[in-house]
Write a protein that holds these residues in place. Sequence first.
Motif, mmCIF file in Angstrom:
data_model
loop_
_atom_site.group_PDB
_atom_site.id
_atom_site.type_symbol
_atom_site.label_atom_id
_atom_site.label_comp_id
_atom_site.label_asym_id
_atom_site.label_seq_id
_atom_site.Cartn_x
_atom_site.Cartn_y
_atom_site.Cartn_z
ATOM 1 N N GLY A 297 30.834 -4.652 -32.126
ATOM 2 C CA GLY A 297 32.018 -5.344 -32.615
ATOM 3 C C GLY A 297 32.861 -5.925 -31.494
ATOM 4 O O GLY A 297 33.434 -7.011 -31.633
ATOM 5 N N LEU A 298 32.942 -5.220 -30.360
ATOM 6 C CA LEU A 298 33.693 -5.738 -29.219
ATOM 7 C C LEU A 298 33.072 -7.035 -28.704
ATOM 8 O O LEU A 298 33.790 -7.936 -28.249
ATOM 9 C CB LEU A 298 33.742 -4.695 -28.108
ATOM 10 C CG LEU A 298 34.660 -3.493 -28.358
ATOM 11 C CD1 LEU A 298 34.520 -2.475 -27.229
ATOM 12 C CD2 LEU A 298 36.111 -3.942 -28.487
ATOM 13 N N THR B 67 28.483 -3.913 -38.847
ATOM 14 C CA THR B 67 28.346 -2.459 -38.701
ATOM 15 C C THR B 67 27.295 -1.915 -39.648
ATOM 16 O O THR B 67 26.455 -1.082 -39.260
ATOM 17 C CB THR B 67 29.701 -1.788 -38.966
ATOM 18 O OG1 THR B 67 30.645 -2.219 -37.988
ATOM 19 C CG2 THR B 67 29.576 -0.272 -38.908
ATOM 20 N N VAL C 34 34.673 -1.186 -38.865
ATOM 21 C CA VAL C 34 33.589 -0.250 -38.548
ATOM 22 C C VAL C 34 33.562 0.883 -39.567
ATOM 23 O O VAL C 34 32.495 1.308 -40.026
ATOM 24 C CB VAL C 34 33.746 0.286 -37.115
ATOM 25 C CG1 VAL C 34 32.818 1.476 -36.870
ATOM 26 C CG2 VAL C 34 33.464 -0.809 -36.101
ATOM 27 N N HIS D 58 42.585 -8.197 -33.184
ATOM 28 C CA HIS D 58 41.167 -8.015 -33.510
ATOM 29 C C HIS D 58 40.756 -6.547 -33.441
ATOM 30 O O HIS D 58 39.906 -6.107 -34.215
ATOM 31 C CB HIS D 58 40.297 -8.863 -32.580
ATOM 32 C CG HIS D 58 40.310 -10.316 -32.917
ATOM 33 N ND1 HIS D 58 41.275 -11.182 -32.464
ATOM 34 C CD2 HIS D 58 39.471 -11.069 -33.694
ATOM 35 C CE1 HIS D 58 41.036 -12.396 -32.926
ATOM 36 N NE2 HIS D 58 39.943 -12.353 -33.673
ATOM 37 N N LEU D 59 41.351 -5.783 -32.526
ATOM 38 C CA LEU D 59 41.049 -4.350 -32.483
ATOM 39 C C LEU D 59 41.571 -3.643 -33.727
ATOM 40 O O LEU D 59 40.939 -2.718 -34.238
ATOM 41 C CB LEU D 59 41.653 -3.720 -31.226
ATOM 42 C CG LEU D 59 41.002 -4.097 -29.897
ATOM 43 C CD1 LEU D 59 41.724 -3.431 -28.735
ATOM 44 C CD2 LEU D 59 39.522 -3.723 -29.887
ATOM 45 N N VAL E 245 30.986 -0.010 -32.621
ATOM 46 C CA VAL E 245 32.201 -0.469 -31.946
ATOM 47 C C VAL E 245 31.850 -1.390 -30.781
ATOM 48 O O VAL E 245 32.486 -2.434 -30.578
ATOM 49 C CB VAL E 245 33.037 0.733 -31.466
ATOM 50 C CG1 VAL E 245 34.169 0.273 -30.551
ATOM 51 C CG2 VAL E 245 33.613 1.491 -32.658
ATOM 52 N N LEU F 18 32.710 -8.199 -39.386
ATOM 53 C CA LEU F 18 32.565 -7.002 -38.550
ATOM 54 C C LEU F 18 32.089 -5.808 -39.375
ATOM 55 O O LEU F 18 31.285 -4.996 -38.901
ATOM 56 C CB LEU F 18 33.902 -6.681 -37.885
ATOM 57 C CG LEU F 18 34.363 -7.664 -36.800
ATOM 58 C CD1 LEU F 18 35.817 -7.405 -36.426
ATOM 59 C CD2 LEU F 18 33.470 -7.555 -35.572
ATOM 60 N N THR G 24 31.597 -9.276 -30.593
ATOM 61 C CA THR G 24 32.049 -10.297 -31.534
ATOM 62 C C THR G 24 33.508 -10.652 -31.289
ATOM 63 O O THR G 24 33.906 -11.826 -31.363
ATOM 64 C CB THR G 24 31.860 -9.797 -32.976
ATOM 65 O OG1 THR G 24 30.487 -9.455 -33.184
ATOM 66 C CG2 THR G 24 32.259 -10.865 -33.981
ATOM 67 N N VAL G 25 34.335 -9.653 -31.009
ATOM 68 C CA VAL G 25 35.747 -9.896 -30.717
ATOM 69 C C VAL G 25 35.898 -10.768 -29.472
ATOM 70 O O VAL G 25 36.733 -11.691 -29.442
ATOM 71 C CB VAL G 25 36.490 -8.555 -30.530
ATOM 72 C CG1 VAL G 25 37.873 -8.770 -29.922
ATOM 73 C CG2 VAL G 25 36.603 -7.840 -31.876
ATOM 74 N N LEU H 21 38.955 -4.390 -36.104
ATOM 75 C CA LEU H 21 37.637 -3.849 -35.773
ATOM 76 C C LEU H 21 37.464 -2.404 -36.229
ATOM 77 O O LEU H 21 36.453 -2.059 -36.850
ATOM 78 C CB LEU H 21 37.410 -3.960 -34.260
ATOM 79 C CG LEU H 21 36.164 -3.257 -33.711
ATOM 80 C CD1 LEU H 21 34.893 -3.838 -34.335
ATOM 81 C CD2 LEU H 21 36.116 -3.356 -32.194
#
Length: 228
Positions: A95-96, A59, A141, A133-134, A92, A55, A98-99, A137
Amino acid sequence: MSALVRMRLAGFLRTGRALAPLLAGLLALGILYGGGRARPAEAYGVSAVVLFPVLAWQTKILLDVEPDVQRRLAQVLVGPVRERCAGLFAAVLAGLGTVLVALVFPWPVGGVAAPGPGDPPVVAALALGLWAHLLALLPAVALGALASRALTRSAGYGVAVLAVGAVGTLALGLRGSVAPWLVPPVLATARALAGSLPAGTALLLSAWALVWAGVALAGYVRWRRVRP
């Protein structure tokens, strides 16, 4: 600012640069879940650890897609604050995505076992996985932003920042570390999900991750003022 976010996401996707971190993430998840089944919450905790450097790398790639001249023009058009926020918000959102892949991936490949006695139900396990994961994340980032070309000015320095950040997170996040507060609680979250997770521990880990990401992003914003 929304137009700038869309433009950066479009550039990230249309240039094909989104493929490298996506494939790296799928490869890491395939290796992780190829070793057998695990409890969903525990598996998601380890998944967040594995995806943290991916992640951060994603970014950096997204923020580096835009040419330097175009980035400076965006600063003039929308202002420095909006330009920086647009890049971080785009990172972000990417990344979400990917999550979301990480949350879905283990179920069709049989990487997680059905909840047993004493385990949280599937919905609760998914919620815990999203939370884990958040927590990875946001610091990822921040680390990727610190490694972006806008700050480091060269690919070599950017890779060095990513490597030091990722390795440091794993090394200092081990149990018994002398300074675990220097890194985000990625490993601490995985350990918490491997056992019971009291509400107080979840709040502490959430606050830890938010404070770490906030400090790192504040450093990014301050450094960007010096090196526009």
